[in-house]
Write an enzyme that holds these catalytic residues in place. Structure first.
Site, short mmCIF file in Angstrom:
data_model
loop_
_atom_site.label_atom_id
_atom_site.label_comp_id
_atom_site.label_asym_id
_atom_site.label_seq_id
_atom_site.Cartn_x
_atom_site.Cartn_y
_atom_site.Cartn_z
N GLY A 1 39.44 35.16 33.88
CA GLY A 1 40.75 34.63 34.24
C GLY A 1 40.89 34.49 35.75
N SER A 2 42.08 34.77 36.24
CA SER A 2 42.38 34.52 37.65
C SER A 2 41.63 35.43 38.61
CB SER A 2 43.90 34.67 37.89
OG SER A 2 44.60 33.67 37.20
#
Length: 566
Positions: free
Chosen positions: A282-283
């Site tokens: 993810g981020s």
């Protein structure tokens, strides 16, 4: 005449005996002599004790202690015991009485029948008080783990025969076990040793000295477990690394198991998710996108990026969204606010080769050479020449690229060290087989590290902000992939935070992963809300334990000049 026959009969008998004696002496003498000799000879084992596993401060975290094992040495006598005593034995051992009797009856001609091995001293005393016939005890080595479930995923366990089955116990089984020796001796009629004939010396075991600090390990496990329960998650993992030398100070998972209690063991509890579990980062991948972007001539942190209306079609039927419409952001704000739309737009100005180079440099797609059994080094990071057009976009916000917690925390040590790579270690004083790379992209990593401090100070990770130390890091929140249906769950999430502290002379990099939190109080389960508080607790306690002085000088934020909108 009668006397003649009597004398003749006795003469024949005596002659036969003489002939037999001569035969035994000269014809079969060697055979019987050898048999007699063998009855006098015994092989006596020279036993060695499994060595100790220590933490970095030489606190024992796996030791061997002697315990009593119960066996039957006179089966027929044992069966003569009163029924009430046999019932009491059954209760003490928690073994059905008929099971015990059946085992004895089926081995009635043997003089060594195990009933229960490695019994606690309390139970031994109760059994001795029964004054049973036909039983005996003998000592066996037993592995004991003082830290119990706190270190179980690192240390692993041994089986009933003291053979390593997982973790360090398995990895270093030969070193910890050594080899028993044997002594060949001659015994007299009283079974007493009268002469040593020969012996094979044992190979003595060596202890194992880990980089783990059991104080930090306890703080990490305790905080992780509490948070997993608090947010009603399926599981969680945490890794604490000394970023100055790559030494792992703590590695824990929840749920865990107590290796001292075989009844509490399950494969699910024993799974070392920190080194096995692969997931979309993810981020938390975005800092590496920004490292790569700085190699592009027209990229500046003051660039204005229009993220309106907070969503973007990226092809392949996919539409990505931000948590809200952030409007126009500077490039550094894209990272601070963790904008997926902004990240994709940044990916459009960099090449696949540049991004691949950075991902490879920090270790994604690279085997981690660490002495811990079960490390998952598999990767789906393909060479950039094999990327599809959409791969660069999805990789920009951390989907489609699977990593393990161990791989992710290793990548963040490169940020902590301003571009310098260090191999991870879990054995103290060990020289890794991996070659330490030269420091590359130093200024790129320095700039990204400064922004990560802003992420904690005023971005998505405020819950990870420390009271007396500067800190930085990146949050990540992803949906969990359903491998059976080959699509992402709509309502199952993974909350991630990877942080570092202090920011001037970074000492610690800490990764926290919380799997599938379900407490709606924490919805939408952002990494900063769910995983960030664990970082704060563990970082604060670890810095205190390591006697690191508070760092109050915040890094000034500087960046390249220039201005563009795209």
């Amino acid at each position: 005449m009668r006397k003649f026959f009597i004398y003749t009969f006795f003469f024949v008998i005596v002659a036969a005996l003489v002939i037999q004696c001569v035969a035994l002496q000269y014809r079969d003498g060697e055979i019987y002599s050898e048999k007699s000799f063998k009855k006098q000879i015994r092989d006596i084992p020279i036993r060695v004790t499994r060595a100790t596993i220590y933490d970095r401060n030489f606190n024992p975290i796996a030791v061997t202690i002697p315990m009593d094992s119960l066996f039957i040495n006179r089966p027929r006598n044992f069966l003569k015991n009163e029924n009430s005593k046999l019932l009491e034995l059954s209760k003490i051992l928690k073994i059905n009485k008929n099971t015990i009797l059946s085992k004895v009856e089926n081995n009635i001609n043997k003089n060594f029948i195990y009933i229960e091995r490695k019994i606690s001293p309390t139970k031994v005393k109760k059994i001795l008080d029964l004054n049973l016939k036909g039983i005996a005890f003998h000592k066996e080595n037993h592995r004991f783990y003082p830290e119990a479930e706190v270190t179980s995923h690192i240390i692993g366990k041994t089986n009933i025969d003291d053979i390593g089955q997982s973790g360090m116990e398995e990895t270093f089984n030969k070193k910890l076990s050594g080899e028993n020796g044997v002594k060949k001796v001659m015994l007299n009629r009283k079974k007493e040793q009268v002469k040593e004939i020969e012996s094979t010396l044992p190979v003595y075991p060596d202890s194992v000295h880990l980089t783990i600090d059991n104080r930090i390990q306890y703080a990490a496990y305790k905080s992780l477990k509490e948070q997993v329960i608090k947010v009603n998650a399926d599981s969680g993992s945490i890794i604490v690394v000394d970023s100055t030398n790559g030494e792992i100070l703590a590695l824990a998972n929840s749920p865990s198991y107590n290796p001292n209690n075989k009844n509490g063991y399950t494969p699910e509890k024993a799974r070392n998710r920190a080194i096995k579990e692969k997931f979309d980062p993810g981020s938390t991948i975005k800092p590496f996108l920004f490292v790569a972007a700085q190699n592009t001539k027209n990229f500046f942190f003051e660039n204005k990026i229009d993220t309106s209306p907070g969503k973007l079609k990226i092809g392949g039927g996919y539409t990505i969204e931000d948590t809200k419409n952030h409007g126009i952001l500077s490039a550094d704000q894209v990272l601070i606010k963790s904008s997926n739309v902004g990240s994709v737009k940044i990916s459009e100005i960099i090449s696949q080769e540049d991004y691949y180079e950075i991902l490879s440099y920090v270790g994604f797609g690279e085997d981690i050479d660490i002495n811990l059994s079960g490390v998952n080094n598999s990767t789906n990071l393909k060479h950039f020449t094999k990327w599809k057009p959409i791969d660069l976009k999805t990789y920009s916000y951390g989907y489609g690229l699977n990593v393990t917690p161990l791989q992710l925390v290793k990548a963040y040590t490169v940020i902590a060290n301003n571009g310098k790579k260090l191999p991870l270690k879990i054995i103290k004083e060990e020289r890794s087989l991996q070659t330490i790379s030269e420091q590359k992209y130093e200024q790129n990593f320095i700039q990204v590290k400064k922004i990560l401090q802003k992420v904690v100070e005023k971005g998505t990770a405020k819950s990870a902000r420390l009271d007396n130390f500067t800190s930085g890091g990146k949050t990540g929140t992803t949906r969990i992939y359903n491998h059976e249906l080959k699509k992402y769950f709509i309502n199952r999430h993974r909350s991630i935070f990877v942080g570092m502290t202090p920011m001037n002379e970074t000492k610690l990099v800490i990764l926290v992963v919380i799997e599938n939190p379900k407490n709606k109080k924490y919805y939408p389960f952002y990494g900063g809300i769910v995983a960030g508080p664990v970082f704060k607790k563990v970082a604060t306690e670890s810095l205190r334990i390591l006697n690191i002085h508070p760092d109050k000088n915040l890094l000034s934020i500087t960046s390249k000049g220039g201005s563009n909108v795209f």
